[in-house]
Design a protein around this motif. Sequence first.
Motif, PDB file in Angstrom:
ATOM      1  N   GLU A 407       0.887  -1.063  -0.099  1.00 21.94           N
ATOM      2  CA  GLU A 407       0.126   0.114  -0.106  1.00 21.94           C
ATOM      3  C   GLU A 407       0.932   1.281  -0.090  1.00 21.94           C
ATOM      4  O   GLU A 407       1.794   1.402   0.793  1.00 21.94           O
ATOM      5  CB  GLU A 407      -0.807  -0.170   1.154  1.00 21.94           C
ATOM      6  N   ILE A 408       0.756   2.113  -1.027  1.00 27.97           N
ATOM      7  CA  ILE A 408       1.773   3.133  -1.056  1.00 27.97           C
ATOM      8  C   ILE A 408       0.952   4.309  -1.526  1.00 27.97           C
ATOM      9  O   ILE A 408       0.108   4.586  -2.324  1.00 27.97           O
ATOM     10  CB  ILE A 408       2.628   2.610  -2.278  1.00 27.97           C
ATOM     11  N   LEU A 409       1.499   5.498  -0.799  1.00 23.22           N
ATOM     12  CA  LEU A 409       1.042   7.042  -1.172  1.00 23.22           C
ATOM     13  C   LEU A 409       2.187   7.514  -2.139  1.00 23.22           C
ATOM     14  O   LEU A 409       2.873   7.710  -1.832  1.00 23.22           O
ATOM     15  CB  LEU A 409       1.105   7.794   0.202  1.00 23.22           C
ATOM     16  N   PRO A 410       1.580   7.637  -3.373  1.00 19.63           N
ATOM     17  CA  PRO A 410       2.784   8.197  -4.446  1.00 19.63           C
ATOM     18  C   PRO A 410       3.255   9.330  -4.119  1.00 19.63           C
ATOM     19  O   PRO A 410       4.364   9.614  -4.515  1.00 19.63           O
ATOM     20  CB  PRO A 410       1.931   8.324  -5.635  1.00 19.63           C
ATOM     21  N   GLY A 411       2.694  10.376  -3.211  1.00 18.24           N
ATOM     22  CA  GLY A 411       3.807  11.581  -2.973  1.00 18.24           C
ATOM     23  C   GLY A 411       4.132  12.333  -4.158  1.00 18.24           C
ATOM     24  O   GLY A 411       3.318  12.478  -4.940  1.00 18.24           O
ATOM     25  N   SER A 412       5.348  12.692  -4.357  1.00 19.85           N
ATOM     26  CA  SER A 412       5.882  13.486  -5.405  1.00 19.85           C
ATOM     27  C   SER A 412       6.213  12.537  -6.574  1.00 19.85           C
ATOM     28  O   SER A 412       6.755  13.058  -7.634  1.00 19.85           O
ATOM     29  CB  SER A 412       6.820  14.246  -5.049  1.00 19.85           C
ATOM     30  N   ALA A 413       6.170  11.265  -6.475  1.00 23.38           N
ATOM     31  CA  ALA A 413       6.909  10.320  -7.247  1.00 23.38           C
ATOM     32  C   ALA A 413       5.978  10.325  -8.778  1.00 23.38           C
ATOM     33  O   ALA A 413       4.867  10.458  -8.822  1.00 23.38           O
ATOM     34  CB  ALA A 413       6.878   8.655  -6.943  1.00 23.38           C
ATOM     35  N   GLU A 414       6.730  10.340  -9.954  1.00 24.50           N
ATOM     36  CA  GLU A 414       6.186  10.208 -11.162  1.00 24.50           C
ATOM     37  C   GLU A 414       5.659   8.684 -11.426  1.00 24.50           C
ATOM     38  O   GLU A 414       4.721   8.686 -12.214  1.00 24.50           O
ATOM     39  CB  GLU A 414       7.107  10.739 -12.276  1.00 24.50           C
ATOM     40  N   ARG A 415       6.170   7.830 -10.653  1.00 26.96           N
ATOM     41  CA  ARG A 415       6.010   6.417 -11.530  1.00 26.96           C
ATOM     42  C   ARG A 415       6.496   5.673 -10.025  1.00 26.96           C
ATOM     43  O   ARG A 415       7.581   5.690  -9.372  1.00 26.96           O
ATOM     44  CB  ARG A 415       6.831   6.069 -12.419  1.00 26.96           C
ATOM     45  N   LEU A 416       5.668   4.589  -9.714  1.00 19.39           N
ATOM     46  CA  LEU A 416       6.153   3.581  -8.784  1.00 19.39           C
ATOM     47  C   LEU A 416       6.276   2.506  -9.706  1.00 19.39           C
ATOM     48  O   LEU A 416       5.632   1.995 -10.450  1.00 19.39           O
ATOM     49  CB  LEU A 416       4.748   3.587  -7.879  1.00 19.39           C
ATOM     50  N   GLU A 417       7.366   1.881  -9.273  1.00 18.09           N
ATOM     51  CA  GLU A 417       7.905   0.565 -10.091  1.00 18.09           C
ATOM     52  C   GLU A 417       8.261  -0.601  -9.108  1.00 18.09           C
ATOM     53  O   GLU A 417       9.188  -0.612  -8.268  1.00 18.09           O
ATOM     54  CB  GLU A 417       9.004   1.166 -10.722  1.00 18.09           C
ATOM     55  N   LEU A 418       7.632  -1.817  -9.530  1.00 21.56           N
ATOM     56  CA  LEU A 418       7.850  -2.953  -8.854  1.00 21.56           C
ATOM     57  C   LEU A 418       8.530  -3.802  -9.903  1.00 21.56           C
ATOM     58  O   LEU A 418       7.909  -4.228 -11.036  1.00 21.56           O
ATOM     59  CB  LEU A 418       6.653  -3.888  -8.361  1.00 21.56           C
ATOM     60  N   ARG A 419       9.899  -4.123  -9.895  1.00 20.45           N
ATOM     61  CA  ARG A 419      10.561  -4.653 -10.789  1.00 20.45           C
ATOM     62  C   ARG A 419      10.638  -6.097 -10.394  1.00 20.45           C
ATOM     63  O   ARG A 419      11.318  -6.723  -9.340  1.00 20.45           O
ATOM     64  CB  ARG A 419      11.709  -4.379 -10.974  1.00 20.45           C
ATOM     65  N   LEU A 420      10.425  -7.271 -11.365  1.00 20.61           N
ATOM     66  CA  LEU A 420      10.432  -8.692 -10.765  1.00 20.61           C
ATOM     67  C   LEU A 420      11.518  -9.460 -11.754  1.00 20.61           C
ATOM     68  O   LEU A 420      11.416  -9.203 -12.999  1.00 20.61           O
ATOM     69  CB  LEU A 420       9.116  -9.426 -10.910  1.00 20.61           C
ATOM     70  N   PHE A 421      12.087 -10.378 -11.186  1.00 19.70           N
ATOM     71  CA  PHE A 421      13.381 -11.129 -11.751  1.00 19.70           C
ATOM     72  C   PHE A 421      13.876 -10.078 -12.677  1.00 19.70           C
ATOM     73  O   PHE A 421      14.008 -10.157 -13.822  1.00 19.70           O
ATOM     74  CB  PHE A 421      12.475 -12.009 -12.904  1.00 19.70           C
TER      75      PHE A 421
END
Length: 527
Positions: A407-421
């Motif tokens: 659960e994430i509050l994006p704040g000032s980020a342009e992008r939230l990124e989950l990288r797998l493998f």
Amino acid sequence: MSSCLDAARPETAPAGTSRFRPAIHFSARDTWLNDPNGLVFYGGLYHLFFQNNPYGNVWGNMSWGHATSHDLLHWTQHPVAIACDETEDIFSGSVVVDHGNTSGFGTADAPALVAIYTSAYKSASEHSGTQAQSLAYSTDAGMTWRKYDGNPVLTRNSANFRDPKVFRYQGDQGACWVMVAVEAQHQKVVFYRSEDLKSWHFLSDFGPANADGGEWECPDLFPLAVDGDPDHIKWVLIVNINPGAVAGGSGGQYFVGHFDGDRFIPDPDSLVAPAGVTSIHDPKTRSAALQQCLWLDWGRDCYASVSFSDAPDNRRIIIGWMNNWDYANELPTAPWRSSMTLAREVRLTAVNGSARLIQQPVLAGLCAGEELTPVKDHMGADSFELRDSALRLPEAVPGSAQIIEAEILPGSAERLELRLFGSSDRSKGTVLSYNTTTAQLILDRSQSGNTRFHEKFSSAESAPLVLEDGVLKLLIVVDHCSVEAFAQDGRTVMTDLIFPETESPENSLSAVGGSATVLRLAVSTLT
Ligand code: FRU
């Protein structure tokens, strides 16, 4: 009549024994599978029948394979249930428990399981060139099946009449059986009724509507209470389409409306525009129009989803085929090829006044009193700041599936990124990201590993995603060769296959172009 099978093979699919073999998704031991068929809960077990080629790992010799499970996560494969022969292939269909013995195949005390399947007739048949609906029944809890002598029970002399889903309908005039099936090439769902499963009467049809740029296949129809309110029942009509789905190739759309025992009337807010004048037919506006249709899944690999009959506690649980006809026969696995999605419980909830489906993966036994599958917590964290430098997460453990909750509050980020493998330099990996400017959830597998086996495999999919209270909520299940992302408590779902390289095992989370606040993060494994 001889069957096209020479030997029965009772086997348990060995979970996680080869690199891409899923741990908690059903795959056949050493053969091909496509659509889930005849999903039914009976005798304390979930039965999954499936389109199966008992002789190989590409589509062909279509028969119904069979597997059972206590918890919808771990499956035992049984001998082929209904085999093709020289006159017919056994295409998709459903199974009902004939509680009232309306068919006479069982007894009042010991009801038969009745399969309603499509006979895809071959040249040796007098019905050659047509598809019609047939019956088979089992009086030993689904282990052996006998075809009905009076087959087919319903024909339209059509080459593309298939995929019957039958359910018990309780109307003002009493109960009857209702069948939904398709005239695939005319983008029509057709509705029939029967008292005994043997003799069928036409009721009505529905379609084309919304996405109609491919064949309509594998429909389903069921009622659900909106937000659990028994006085607010709506009907959901699932229509799978291939090609022409939002992410390209195969996919599943749905309509919300009313079924009165005779016809399905869609809610106006479930339609993109009146039939025939939809912007879906204009190449310039098609992709924007497709984004307005209602999709079960916005990824590339969730097709032919249908629901269980007789699921416990009146729950509605669906399973899809985790693949896409664009490249299905060429997935780089052997000797098995293809698997099912996780079982997903579907509910209706009101979103801005419109009833919409939400889906939750079934990750713990649903059967009351059953032992729950152990989930080991590997990482748990309270609120912290997330920045561009990637936060490493635990890596996947071979033989187990990984569950990532955030659960994430994006704040000032342009992008939230989950990288797998992925790789440390972030050049490789499957990337699930949320773009705060466009409010889109994006699943990008273009650098996910082996994408070369088919020109249509490399892809990035996106779905519109509105955050509630500004928080991005994700539940992601990663199982060797698949990623299923359930966002905002299952309002938006995306499923993609991936075939990662062994040299890039890293999982990480980052906020790109600003900082975000992680309110909750949990990574666990499920074996
Ligand atoms: C959907 C489908 C069905 C058909 C079956 C044949 O994937 O094309 O319409 O019954 O597969 O295997």
